[in-house]
Write an enzyme that holds these catalytic residues in place. Structure first.
Site, mmCIF file in Angstrom:
data_model
loop_
_atom_site.group_PDB
_atom_site.id
_atom_site.type_symbol
_atom_site.label_atom_id
_atom_site.label_comp_id
_atom_site.label_asym_id
_atom_site.label_seq_id
_atom_site.Cartn_x
_atom_site.Cartn_y
_atom_site.Cartn_z
ATOM 1 N N ARG A 78 0.839 -1.193 0.000
ATOM 2 C CA ARG A 78 0.000 0.000 0.000
ATOM 3 C C ARG A 78 0.871 1.238 0.000
ATOM 4 O O ARG A 78 1.895 1.272 0.691
ATOM 5 C CB ARG A 78 -0.910 0.005 1.230
ATOM 6 C CG ARG A 78 -2.086 -0.961 1.075
ATOM 7 C CD ARG A 78 -2.397 -1.734 2.316
ATOM 8 N NE ARG A 78 -2.608 -0.893 3.452
ATOM 9 C CZ ARG A 78 -3.803 -0.470 3.866
ATOM 10 N NH1 ARG A 78 -4.888 -0.817 3.227
ATOM 11 N NH2 ARG A 78 -3.915 0.264 4.928
ATOM 12 N N SER A 142 6.849 -5.074 7.157
ATOM 13 C CA SER A 142 6.262 -6.027 8.112
ATOM 14 C C SER A 142 7.022 -7.350 8.181
ATOM 15 O O SER A 142 6.449 -8.428 7.954
ATOM 16 C CB SER A 142 4.818 -6.272 7.734
ATOM 17 O OG SER A 142 4.171 -5.053 7.541
ATOM 18 N N ASP A 196 5.127 -3.290 11.175
ATOM 19 C CA ASP A 196 3.686 -2.958 11.166
ATOM 20 C C ASP A 196 3.064 -2.942 12.565
ATOM 21 O O ASP A 196 2.132 -2.182 12.836
ATOM 22 C CB ASP A 196 2.882 -3.880 10.234
ATOM 23 C CG ASP A 196 3.120 -5.359 10.465
ATOM 24 O OD1 ASP A 196 4.025 -5.708 11.251
ATOM 25 O OD2 ASP A 196 2.415 -6.183 9.860
HETATM 26 C C1 GLC Z 1 5.446 -11.725 10.351
HETATM 27 C C2 GLC Z 1 6.656 -10.789 10.385
HETATM 28 C C3 GLC Z 1 6.448 -9.673 11.384
HETATM 29 C C4 GLC Z 1 5.136 -8.970 11.099
HETATM 30 C C5 GLC Z 1 3.998 -9.984 11.110
HETATM 31 C C6 GLC Z 1 2.647 -9.364 10.826
HETATM 32 O O1 GLC Z 1 5.355 -12.390 11.557
HETATM 33 O O2 GLC Z 1 7.815 -11.527 10.727
HETATM 34 O O3 GLC Z 1 7.507 -8.743 11.333
HETATM 35 O O4 GLC Z 1 4.922 -7.986 12.070
HETATM 36 O O5 GLC Z 1 4.242 -10.982 10.145
HETATM 37 O O6 GLC Z 1 2.614 -8.754 9.583
#
Ligand code: GLC
Length: 459
Positions: A78, A142, A196
């Site tokens: 996004r 993320s 995230d």
């Molecule tokens: C996975 C990633 C983590 C992220 C999560 C949610 O676990 O390793 O960094 O926060 O996904 O997106």
């Protein structure tokens, strides 16, 4: 409805229920194991919880400015333009979502980052962003990374089906800048890099000073919380009175009881031997667990008896998704017609009995995900505040929480069951656009404290 199943089927479902359900004792055990691994992670010892310092604390609520934000999560990318108005008011002025094709996720890092740069280019053009000015870009990434500066971090390892080569161990902001340069985009300056979970916490705490935890329940799962710097033993230059948000990477927690189906899901994944908790809880894997349970029941001749080896479609990895399970669980029609139509659409004929069985399996698998998430949330809150003396708002983001039938309500109830009569001290709130808006708030916080380089730590 399970009462009407024939005995062999009933026995299968009872065994399944036993292996997936979590007694209060199990949960208490899990909370203790969580605390032990949190402590080890904070000390920089070997632990299934990475406990990664983010080098920011939550905002004051008066940060202002306009930022572009990039949110690279699971299946989607996004790009947003965010305005922070102060007084806790933030809004996304423009937003574009792009599906990330599998090849971009799984071939080379250059290919992935070129795709990201192309999406940004589209956003700049479509949203008429002035390319003659420099804009601050906040990057919500993320995945687990070792933060080396407020706007730099090295990827520790891919999760959620990503395997793009040449990225692990590298600074992802550097790779993004290289791709922007290749695409001749020179109007952006990366001002912050956040996970995230941190984004979700930052976004919610911008207007709510009781928010001290961020949770993602989507394609993947993870959480962050506000820790006293003095407890982050691996951090050099710890300050007694200050707090810092810690990205736990709880998807890696490895002490919850696993079934043979969980082990098989792990073997079939692109990252076997890692992220056990994520593979039991998050949206990317719930369909896989259900699919394997179903194939096992078919192999035993219990359901879908027209297909002794199971319908071909069910042998395909990820043929069943969390959103399909949600649709099946929500089906209130007497003949489970929606579930039937879903199966038909995939070329699978079913009897009413097959559909009831499938729905029961979906319920058991999603219920375990909820119980595990609730246990993990309780572990973190009780770590921060063992007597529940304060109010805690938990900012939650992600498709599972937002869209899966009844997930939010069932999770809220499960968390309150662990609160010994103080359920009103914990509030779960949905943090819309949390990652992107939160990344922008992080950039604003960083600008206000002018932290060029954070203190160092050993990961
Ligand atoms: C996975 C990633 C983590 C992220 C999560 C949610 O676990 O390793 O960094 O926060 O996904 O997106």
């Amino acid at each position: 409805m399970t009462r009407s199943f024939p005995p062999a089927c009933q026995a299968f479902l009872s065994d399944l229920n036993r292996s997936l359900s979590l007694s209060p004792d199990h949960i208490q055990h899990m909370i203790r194991d969580f605390h032990l691994d949190m402590e080890k992670g904070l000390r920089g010892r070997d632990s299934s919880l990475n406990m990664l310092p983010s080098f920011v604390d939550r905002p004051e609520g008066d940060e202002r400015g306009r930022f572009l934000a990039l949110d690279l999560g699971g299946s989607h990318l996004r790009v947003l333009e965010v305005a922070l108005h102060g007084k806790g008011k933030a809004e996304a002025l423009a937003l574009k979502t792009f599906v990330i094709p599998k090849r971009e996720m799984q071939e080379t890092g250059a290919r992935l980052f070129d795709f990201i740069a192309a999406c940004i280019d589209r956003f700049l053009s479509d949203c008429l962003i002035d390319r003659g000015k420099i804009h601050d870009l906040a990057f919500a990434f993320s995945f687990p990374f070792h933060q080396t500066g407020i706007a730099s971090g090295k990827l520790l390892g891919w999760t959620k089906g990503f395997t793009a080569t040449g990225v692990e161990g590298r600074d992802v902001v550097f790779l993004l800048n290289e791709a922007l340069r290749r695409k001749q985009i020179s109007c952006l300056r990366v001002a912050a890099l956040t996970n995230d979970t941190v984004g979700a916490l930052m976004a919610a705490s911008y207007s709510d000073s009781t928010c001290d935890m961020g949770v993602i329940l989507g394609t993947g799962t993870n959480a962050c919380y506000r820790e006293k710097q003095i407890n982050i033993y691996k951090l050099k230059g710890r300050r007694p009175k200050e707090h810092m948000i810690v990205n736990m990477e709880w998807g890696g927690f490895d002490k919850a009881r696993r079934t043979s189906y969980d082990m098989r899901v792990d073997e079939l994944s692109v990252n076997p031997g890692a992220m056990y908790f994520e593979k039991m809880v998050s949206g990317m894997y719930l369909g896989e667990i259900t699919r394997l349970i179903l194939l096992d029941a078919i192999r035993r001749g219990l359901v879908f008896q027209d297909y002794p080896n199971g319908p071909d479609r069910l042998h395909e990895k990820h043929a069943l998704k969390a959103e399909d399970m949600s649709l099946i669980e929500q089906d209130e029609t007497a003949g489970l017609d929606k579930a039937g139509a879903f199966l038909n659409h995939r070329g699978i004929c079913s009897t009413l009995f097959d559909r009831f069985f499938l729905r029961r399996v979906c319920q058991l698998v999603s219920e375990r995900s909820i119980r595990l998430s609730a246990g993990a949330i309780s572990a973190v809150i009780s770590w921060m505040d063992p007597d529940l003396a304060h109010m805690h708002t938990v900012a939650v983001n992600g498709g599972l929480f937002e869209k899966y039938a009844g997930y939010e309500m069932r999770l809220t109830k499960a968390v309150s069951e662990h609160c010994c009569g103080q359920a009103d001290r914990i509030r779960l709130v949905y943090s819309r656009d949390g990652s992107g808006i939160g990344a922008a708030i992080t950039a604003a916080v960083a600008a206000s404290i002018n932290t060029a380089e954070p203190p160092s730590f050993s990961p």
